[in-house]
Design a protein around this motif. Structure first.
Motif, PDB file in Angstrom:
ATOM      1  N   GLU A   1       0.810  -1.200   0.000  1.00 36.68           N
ATOM      2  CA  GLU A   1       0.000   0.000   0.000  1.00 36.68           C
ATOM      3  C   GLU A   1       0.849   1.258   0.000  1.00 36.68           C
ATOM      4  OE1 GLU A   1      -2.403   0.108   3.543  1.00 36.68           O
ATOM      5  OE2 GLU A   1      -0.684   0.422   4.865  1.00 36.68           O
ATOM      6  N   PHE A   2       0.259   2.309  -0.535  1.00 35.31           N
ATOM      7  CA  PHE A   2       0.906   3.615  -0.586  1.00 35.31           C
ATOM      8  C   PHE A   2       1.024   4.211   0.807  1.00 35.31           C
ATOM      9  CE2 PHE A   2       1.948   7.789  -1.920  1.00 35.31           C
ATOM     10  CZ  PHE A   2       1.126   8.675  -1.242  1.00 35.31           C
TER      11      PHE A   2
ATOM     12  N   TYR B   1       0.132  11.995   1.394  1.00 36.81           N
ATOM     13  CA  TYR B   1       0.208  10.934   2.392  1.00 36.81           C
ATOM     14  C   TYR B   1      -1.068  10.094   2.403  1.00 36.81           C
ATOM     15  CZ  TYR B   1       4.042  13.728   4.249  1.00 36.81           C
ATOM     16  OH  TYR B   1       5.213  14.426   4.391  1.00 36.81           O
ATOM     17  N   ALA B   2      -0.905   8.844   2.759  1.00 39.46           N
ATOM     18  CA  ALA B   2      -2.068   8.011   3.038  1.00 39.46           C
ATOM     19  C   ALA B   2      -2.740   8.537   4.301  1.00 39.46           C
ATOM     20  CB  ALA B   2      -1.635   6.567   3.238  1.00 39.46           C
ATOM     21  N   ASP B   3      -4.049   8.391   4.371  1.00 42.75           N
ATOM     22  CA  ASP B   3      -4.774   8.891   5.530  1.00 42.75           C
ATOM     23  C   ASP B   3      -4.282   8.252   6.830  1.00 42.75           C
ATOM     24  OD1 ASP B   3      -8.004   9.172   3.847  1.00 42.75           O
ATOM     25  OD2 ASP B   3      -6.303  10.556   3.963  1.00 42.75           O
ATOM     26  N   SER B   4      -3.844   7.007   6.733  1.00 49.29           N
ATOM     27  CA  SER B   4      -3.444   6.265   7.926  1.00 49.29           C
ATOM     28  C   SER B   4      -2.164   6.810   8.567  1.00 49.29           C
ATOM     29  CB  SER B   4      -3.253   4.787   7.591  1.00 49.29           C
ATOM     30  OG  SER B   4      -2.279   4.637   6.572  1.00 49.29           O
ATOM     31  N   VAL B   5      -1.385   7.588   7.821  1.00 53.15           N
ATOM     32  CA  VAL B   5      -0.125   8.102   8.369  1.00 53.15           C
ATOM     33  C   VAL B   5      -0.085   9.627   8.400  1.00 53.15           C
ATOM     34  CG1 VAL B   5       1.071   6.068   7.487  1.00 53.15           C
ATOM     35  CG2 VAL B   5       1.156   8.206   6.175  1.00 53.15           C
ATOM     36  N   LYS B   6      -1.098  10.261   7.859  1.00 56.25           N
ATOM     37  CA  LYS B   6      -1.124  11.720   7.787  1.00 56.25           C
ATOM     38  C   LYS B   6      -1.028  12.314   9.184  1.00 56.25           C
ATOM     39  CE  LYS B   6      -3.616  13.004   4.444  1.00 56.25           C
ATOM     40  NZ  LYS B   6      -4.772  13.309   3.571  1.00 56.25           N
ATOM     41  N   GLY B   7      -0.127  13.280   9.345  1.00 52.96           N
ATOM     42  CA  GLY B   7       0.072  13.916  10.641  1.00 52.96           C
ATOM     43  C   GLY B   7       1.085  13.210  11.522  1.00 52.96           C
ATOM     44  N   ARG B   8       1.484  11.992  11.136  1.00 50.40           N
ATOM     45  CA  ARG B   8       2.469  11.238  11.924  1.00 50.40           C
ATOM     46  C   ARG B   8       3.765  11.015  11.149  1.00 50.40           C
ATOM     47  NH1 ARG B   8       1.588   6.128  13.247  1.00 50.40           N
ATOM     48  NH2 ARG B   8       0.254   5.663  11.450  1.00 50.40           N
TER      49      ARG B   8
ATOM     50  N   THR C   1       8.162   5.296 -13.249  1.00 48.17           N
ATOM     51  CA  THR C   1       8.632   5.245 -14.625  1.00 48.17           C
ATOM     52  C   THR C   1       9.155   6.625 -15.021  1.00 48.17           C
ATOM     53  OG1 THR C   1       6.986   3.577 -15.116  1.00 48.17           O
ATOM     54  CG2 THR C   1       7.903   4.778 -16.992  1.00 48.17           C
ATOM     55  N   PRO C   2      10.285   6.699 -15.705  1.00 45.73           N
ATOM     56  CA  PRO C   2      10.803   8.009 -16.123  1.00 45.73           C
ATOM     57  C   PRO C   2       9.755   8.816 -16.864  1.00 45.73           C
ATOM     58  CG  PRO C   2      12.446   6.341 -16.489  1.00 45.73           C
ATOM     59  CD  PRO C   2      11.202   5.615 -16.051  1.00 45.73           C
ATOM     60  N   GLY C   3       9.676  10.086 -16.537  1.00 46.58           N
ATOM     61  CA  GLY C   3       8.684  10.953 -17.146  1.00 46.58           C
ATOM     62  C   GLY C   3       7.471  11.174 -16.272  1.00 46.58           C
ATOM     63  N   VAL C   4       7.300  10.329 -15.252  1.00 47.71           N
ATOM     64  CA  VAL C   4       6.202  10.504 -14.305  1.00 47.71           C
ATOM     65  C   VAL C   4       6.736  11.325 -13.134  1.00 47.71           C
ATOM     66  CG1 VAL C   4       4.597   9.363 -12.756  1.00 47.71           C
ATOM     67  CG2 VAL C   4       5.133   8.343 -14.986  1.00 47.71           C
ATOM     68  N   ALA C   5       6.295  12.557 -13.033  1.00 45.60           N
ATOM     69  CA  ALA C   5       6.900  13.470 -12.064  1.00 45.60           C
ATOM     70  C   ALA C   5       6.438  13.221 -10.632  1.00 45.60           C
ATOM     71  CB  ALA C   5       6.595  14.909 -12.452  1.00 45.60           C
ATOM     72  N   PHE C   6       5.193  12.852 -10.468  1.00 44.78           N
ATOM     73  CA  PHE C   6       4.644  12.708  -9.113  1.00 44.78           C
ATOM     74  C   PHE C   6       3.419  11.828  -9.206  1.00 44.78           C
ATOM     75  CE2 PHE C   6       3.950  13.873  -4.768  1.00 44.78           C
ATOM     76  CZ  PHE C   6       2.574  13.923  -4.592  1.00 44.78           C
ATOM     77  N   THR C   7       3.385  10.768  -8.425  1.00 43.48           N
ATOM     78  CA  THR C   7       2.231   9.889  -8.443  1.00 43.48           C
ATOM     79  C   THR C   7       2.114   9.145  -7.128  1.00 43.48           C
ATOM     80  OG1 THR C   7       1.163   8.053  -9.606  1.00 43.48           O
ATOM     81  CG2 THR C   7       3.566   8.009  -9.501  1.00 43.48           C
ATOM     82  N   THR C   8       0.881   8.820  -6.780  1.00 45.49           N
ATOM     83  CA  THR C   8       0.621   7.987  -5.608  1.00 45.49           C
ATOM     84  C   THR C   8       0.178   6.591  -6.018  1.00 45.49           C
ATOM     85  OG1 THR C   8      -1.693   8.671  -5.461  1.00 45.49           O
ATOM     86  CG2 THR C   8      -0.081  10.039  -4.302  1.00 45.49           C
ATOM     87  N   THR C   9       0.156   6.327  -7.321  1.00 40.48           N
ATOM     88  CA  THR C   9      -0.345   5.070  -7.864  1.00 40.48           C
ATOM     89  C   THR C   9       0.760   4.031  -7.919  1.00 40.48           C
ATOM     90  OG1 THR C   9      -1.958   6.274  -9.196  1.00 40.48           O
ATOM     91  CG2 THR C   9      -1.507   3.985  -9.812  1.00 40.48           C
TER      92      THR C   9
END
Length: 125
Positions: free
Chosen positions: A46-47, A60-67, A100-108
């Protein structure tokens, strides 16, 4: 080709803190958005967190947000994950990854191509 090596895992206590590091062997590290993922026994990977190449955008994933806090030092080709207020449910194998090169930012997850070997984080209750 991107090679990633995580470090900093171990046995931790509930409520404790720790920092994971990920050393990247690539000359153009600053052009890669990076991510942290985790996989607990019997569960899917999982992300956890992602950061853009400049470090200016994070998610951030909700489960870690703030921590948890993701950061990077492009001069050192290193990605970090600061973990505070650890919980037993944070126990997992933690991976850093580059897309993958060319993907600047992703959560997938599916868009990440390069993975480290993982570092185990175990939080005792």
């Amino acid at each position: 080709q991107v090679q990633l090596v995580e470090s900093g895992g171990g046995l931790m206590q509930t409520g404790g803190s720790s920092r994971l590091s990920c050393a990247a062997s690539v000359r153009t590290f600053s052009t890669y958005g990076m991510g942290w993922f985790r996989q607990a026994p019997g569960k899917e990977r999982e992300f956890v967190a992602a950061i853009s190449g400049s470090g200016g955008t994070t998610n951030y994933a909700d489960s870690v947000k703030g921590r948890f806090t993701i950061s990077r030092d492009n001069a050192k080709n290193t990605l970090y994950l600061r973990m505070n207020s650890l919980k037993p449910e944070d126990t997992a194998l933690y991976y850093c990854a580059a897309p993958t090169p060319g993907v600047a930012f992703t959560t997938t997850l599916a868009r990440y191509r390069y993975w480290g070997q993982g570092t185990q984080v175990t939080v005792s209750s």
